[in-house]
Design a protein around this motif. Structure first.
Motif, PDB file in Angstrom:
ATOM      1  N   GLU A 145      -1.490  -5.568   1.067  1.00 29.68           N
ATOM      2  CA  GLU A 145      -0.275  -6.322   0.827  1.00 29.68           C
ATOM      3  C   GLU A 145       0.484  -5.824  -0.402  1.00 29.68           C
ATOM      4  OE1 GLU A 145      -1.180 -10.454   0.568  1.00 29.68           O
ATOM      5  OE2 GLU A 145      -1.911 -10.608   2.630  1.00 29.68           O
ATOM      6  N   LYS A 146       1.757  -5.977  -0.347  1.00 30.50           N
ATOM      7  CA  LYS A 146       2.735  -5.820  -1.419  1.00 30.50           C
ATOM      8  C   LYS A 146       2.390  -4.736  -2.446  1.00 30.50           C
ATOM      9  CE  LYS A 146       6.251  -8.630  -3.539  1.00 30.50           C
ATOM     10  NZ  LYS A 146       6.773  -9.979  -3.792  1.00 30.50           N
ATOM     11  N   ASN A 147       2.063  -5.137  -3.703  1.00 29.26           N
ATOM     12  CA  ASN A 147       1.910  -4.164  -4.778  1.00 29.26           C
ATOM     13  C   ASN A 147       0.753  -3.201  -4.556  1.00 29.26           C
ATOM     14  OD1 ASN A 147       4.129  -5.147  -6.133  1.00 29.26           O
ATOM     15  ND2 ASN A 147       2.952  -6.534  -7.434  1.00 29.26           N
ATOM     16  N   LEU A 148      -0.337  -3.682  -3.931  1.00 27.67           N
ATOM     17  CA  LEU A 148      -1.444  -2.778  -3.631  1.00 27.67           C
ATOM     18  C   LEU A 148      -0.952  -1.605  -2.791  1.00 27.67           C
ATOM     19  CD1 LEU A 148      -4.419  -5.182  -2.776  1.00 27.67           C
ATOM     20  CD2 LEU A 148      -4.239  -3.659  -4.755  1.00 27.67           C
ATOM     21  N   LEU A 149      -0.050  -1.897  -1.869  1.00 29.51           N
ATOM     22  CA  LEU A 149       0.502  -0.852  -1.010  1.00 29.51           C
ATOM     23  C   LEU A 149       1.610  -0.072  -1.705  1.00 29.51           C
ATOM     24  CD1 LEU A 149       0.637   0.525   1.739  1.00 29.51           C
ATOM     25  CD2 LEU A 149       2.137  -1.307   2.529  1.00 29.51           C
ATOM     26  N   LEU A 150       2.552  -0.776  -2.295  1.00 28.16           N
ATOM     27  CA  LEU A 150       3.696  -0.102  -2.922  1.00 28.16           C
ATOM     28  C   LEU A 150       3.256   0.887  -3.997  1.00 28.16           C
ATOM     29  CD1 LEU A 150       6.164  -3.110  -3.278  1.00 28.16           C
ATOM     30  CD2 LEU A 150       6.449  -1.114  -1.789  1.00 28.16           C
ATOM     31  N   ASN A 151       2.205   0.554  -4.738  1.00 30.37           N
ATOM     32  CA  ASN A 151       1.795   1.389  -5.859  1.00 30.37           C
ATOM     33  C   ASN A 151       1.084   2.678  -5.452  1.00 30.37           C
ATOM     34  OD1 ASN A 151       2.867  -0.466  -7.659  1.00 30.37           O
ATOM     35  ND2 ASN A 151       0.927  -1.515  -8.010  1.00 30.37           N
ATOM     36  N   VAL A 152       0.705   2.807  -4.162  1.00 27.45           N
ATOM     37  CA  VAL A 152       0.033   4.051  -3.748  1.00 27.45           C
ATOM     38  C   VAL A 152       0.949   4.972  -2.950  1.00 27.45           C
ATOM     39  CG1 VAL A 152      -2.221   2.931  -3.736  1.00 27.45           C
ATOM     40  CG2 VAL A 152      -0.910   3.062  -1.604  1.00 27.45           C
ATOM     41  N   LEU A 153       2.182   4.562  -2.721  1.00 30.32           N
ATOM     42  CA  LEU A 153       3.068   5.377  -1.893  1.00 30.32           C
ATOM     43  C   LEU A 153       3.341   6.738  -2.516  1.00 30.32           C
ATOM     44  CD1 LEU A 153       5.631   2.709  -0.603  1.00 30.32           C
ATOM     45  CD2 LEU A 153       3.535   3.552   0.473  1.00 30.32           C
ATOM     46  N   GLN A 154       3.251   6.810  -3.840  1.00 27.16           N
ATOM     47  CA  GLN A 154       3.470   8.095  -4.526  1.00 27.16           C
ATOM     48  C   GLN A 154       2.457   9.151  -4.108  1.00 27.16           C
ATOM     49  OE1 GLN A 154       2.333   7.966  -8.807  1.00 27.16           O
ATOM     50  NE2 GLN A 154       1.633   5.869  -8.388  1.00 27.16           N
ATOM     51  N   TYR A 155       1.305   8.726  -3.550  1.00 32.23           N
ATOM     52  CA  TYR A 155       0.271   9.671  -3.127  1.00 32.23           C
ATOM     53  C   TYR A 155       0.407  10.055  -1.651  1.00 32.23           C
ATOM     54  CZ  TYR A 155      -1.644   8.246  -7.587  1.00 32.23           C
ATOM     55  OH  TYR A 155      -1.793   7.981  -8.932  1.00 32.23           O
ATOM     56  N   ARG A 156       1.510   9.676  -1.045  1.00 36.79           N
ATOM     57  CA  ARG A 156       1.882  10.071   0.311  1.00 36.79           C
ATOM     58  C   ARG A 156       0.782   9.779   1.349  1.00 36.79           C
ATOM     59  NH1 ARG A 156       6.056  12.380   1.530  1.00 36.79           N
ATOM     60  NH2 ARG A 156       5.194  13.601   3.264  1.00 36.79           N
ATOM     61  N   PRO A 157       0.425   8.516   1.498  1.00 36.45           N
ATOM     62  CA  PRO A 157      -0.567   8.185   2.527  1.00 36.45           C
ATOM     63  C   PRO A 157      -0.087   8.588   3.911  1.00 36.45           C
ATOM     64  CG  PRO A 157       0.559   6.215   1.746  1.00 36.45           C
ATOM     65  CD  PRO A 157       0.942   7.323   0.816  1.00 36.45           C
ATOM     66  N   PHE A 158      -1.009   9.028   4.752  1.00 35.14           N
ATOM     67  CA  PHE A 158      -0.679   9.454   6.107  1.00 35.14           C
ATOM     68  C   PHE A 158      -0.117   8.297   6.920  1.00 35.14           C
ATOM     69  CE2 PHE A 158      -2.294   9.524  10.530  1.00 35.14           C
ATOM     70  CZ  PHE A 158      -1.527  10.572  11.019  1.00 35.14           C
ATOM     71  N   LEU A 159      -0.729   7.116   6.786  1.00 33.56           N
ATOM     72  CA  LEU A 159      -0.280   5.955   7.556  1.00 33.56           C
ATOM     73  C   LEU A 159      -0.413   4.693   6.711  1.00 33.56           C
ATOM     74  CD1 LEU A 159       0.519   4.800  10.446  1.00 33.56           C
ATOM     75  CD2 LEU A 159      -1.935   4.322  10.727  1.00 33.56           C
ATOM     76  N   ILE A 160       0.613   3.847   6.778  1.00 34.50           N
ATOM     77  CA  ILE A 160       0.499   2.501   6.209  1.00 34.50           C
ATOM     78  C   ILE A 160       0.825   1.510   7.323  1.00 34.50           C
ATOM     79  CG2 ILE A 160       1.057   3.232   3.863  1.00 34.50           C
ATOM     80  CD1 ILE A 160       3.881   2.105   4.292  1.00 34.50           C
ATOM     81  N   LYS A 161       0.236   0.297   7.236  1.00 33.92           N
ATOM     82  CA  LYS A 161       0.460  -0.675   8.307  1.00 33.92           C
ATOM     83  C   LYS A 161       0.754  -2.072   7.752  1.00 33.92           C
ATOM     84  CE  LYS A 161      -1.837  -3.509  10.350  1.00 33.92           C
ATOM     85  NZ  LYS A 161      -0.748  -4.547  10.332  1.00 33.92           N
TER      86      LYS A 161
END
Length: 302
Positions: free
Chosen positions: A164-180
């Motif tokens: 959820e929210k910040n846990l996800l937003l804060n890792v986007l800089q590492y270019r995850p293959f998939l987010i859901k």
């Protein structure tokens, strides 16, 4: 190899009753105890679909022992960090006129035990898939997702994040293959309520601009939307069926997507359809999706 991480596993005590009245004695007509947690659910469904994975995370006490026992019955490998104090949390899921959940806190996790998990993750190699899923207990640092992805960013590991929210937003800089994210979580990230497919796609693109490669948005009974790294969007309505149990449906979608992607050699449309069918199969069942249930629903999608 596929690895899943569940930072705060649980035993889910699932109760069904005709009516629930606070302050009075209520008698159930159905009960079940299932090991749970988002990453654990992903591992179980992957096994049901014919793919091995290793479940990682933290367990403690008698409830942790039961979680491991149940995973063994499913044939799922685990390599949890064992905590000496406390016990893995118990979540109570009451299904009556309305669904009510009471979730436990989980055990304390000291820094030394966190390092044990990092040591296990250091063994991952190029081509592996790592699923980071779910909430974190209050004794873990808020940046635990970021720390893991920063350590693994140069290893060519396929990273899947469902949080959820910040846990996800804060890792986007590492270019995850998939987010859901689901559609409500996606809206919460931007402080808006999303009411159309166009709005969902536009906000999924904003997550891609922040670094996400592929964005899979679940919409419960309204199906799902996938936006791929090359800008293609796919939409799929949910298959028809009777909702029995929504717990684990989103995790099942992740497992189905990974399965479809692997089995098709990287076909995103096939992966997407497999994800939708698997999420729906879990929602239409008392338990998590099985391969025959998924294959039957795929006939109405693909």
């Amino acid at each position: 190899m596929i690895y899943t991480v569940t930072f705060n596993p649980s035993l889910d005590y699932i109760l069904r009753l005709d009516h629930f009245t606070a302050g009075e004695i209520n008698r159930v007509n159905y009960e079940q105890v299932l090991g749970g947690g988002k990453g654990i659910n992903v591992s179980i469904v992957l096994k049901n679909l014919g793919h091995d994975s290793t479940a990682l995370g933290f367990v403690a006490g008698f409830t942790g022992d039961e979680i491991k026992r149940q995973l063994g019955e499913f044939g799922v490998q685990n390599d949890f960090v064992q905590l000496e104090q406390g016990f893995s949390r118990i979540n109570v899921k009451v299904k009556a006129d309305k669904e009510t959940e009471i979730n436990g806190q989980g055990p304390d996790i000291c820094e030394a035990k966190q390092e044990e998990l990092f040591a296990k993750l250091d063994k991952l190699t190029a081509g592996d898939t790592l699923v980071l899923a779910g909430s974190i207990p209050k004794t873990l640092p808020d940046d635990i997702y970021q720390r893991i992805m920063a350590k693994l960013k140069d290893k060519d590991i396929r990273m899947v994040v469902d949080a959820e929210k910040n846990l996800l937003l804060n890792v986007l800089q590492y270019r995850p293959f998939l987010i859901k994210p689901n559609n409500h979580e996606l809206g919460d990230m931007f402080g808006v309520k999303l009411t159309s497919h166009e709005e969902i796609i536009n906000h999924a693109k904003k997550l891609q601009a922040k670094g996400a490669q592929n964005v899979l948005v679940s919409m419960a009974g309204d199906g799902a939307i996938l936006l791929t790294a090359d800008g293609i969007s796919y939409k799929c309505p949910a298959p028809k069926g009777t909702l029995v149990n929504s717990v684990g449906a989103g995790d099942s979608m992740v497992a189905g997507f990974i399965t479809g992607f692997m089995e098709s050699g990287g076909d995103f449309e096939r992966a997407f359809h497999m994800g939708v069918a698997t999420g729906s199969a879990s929602a239409f069942s008392e338990n998590l999706a099985t391969r025959p249930e998924v294959e039957e629903l795929l006939k109405s999608i693909a």
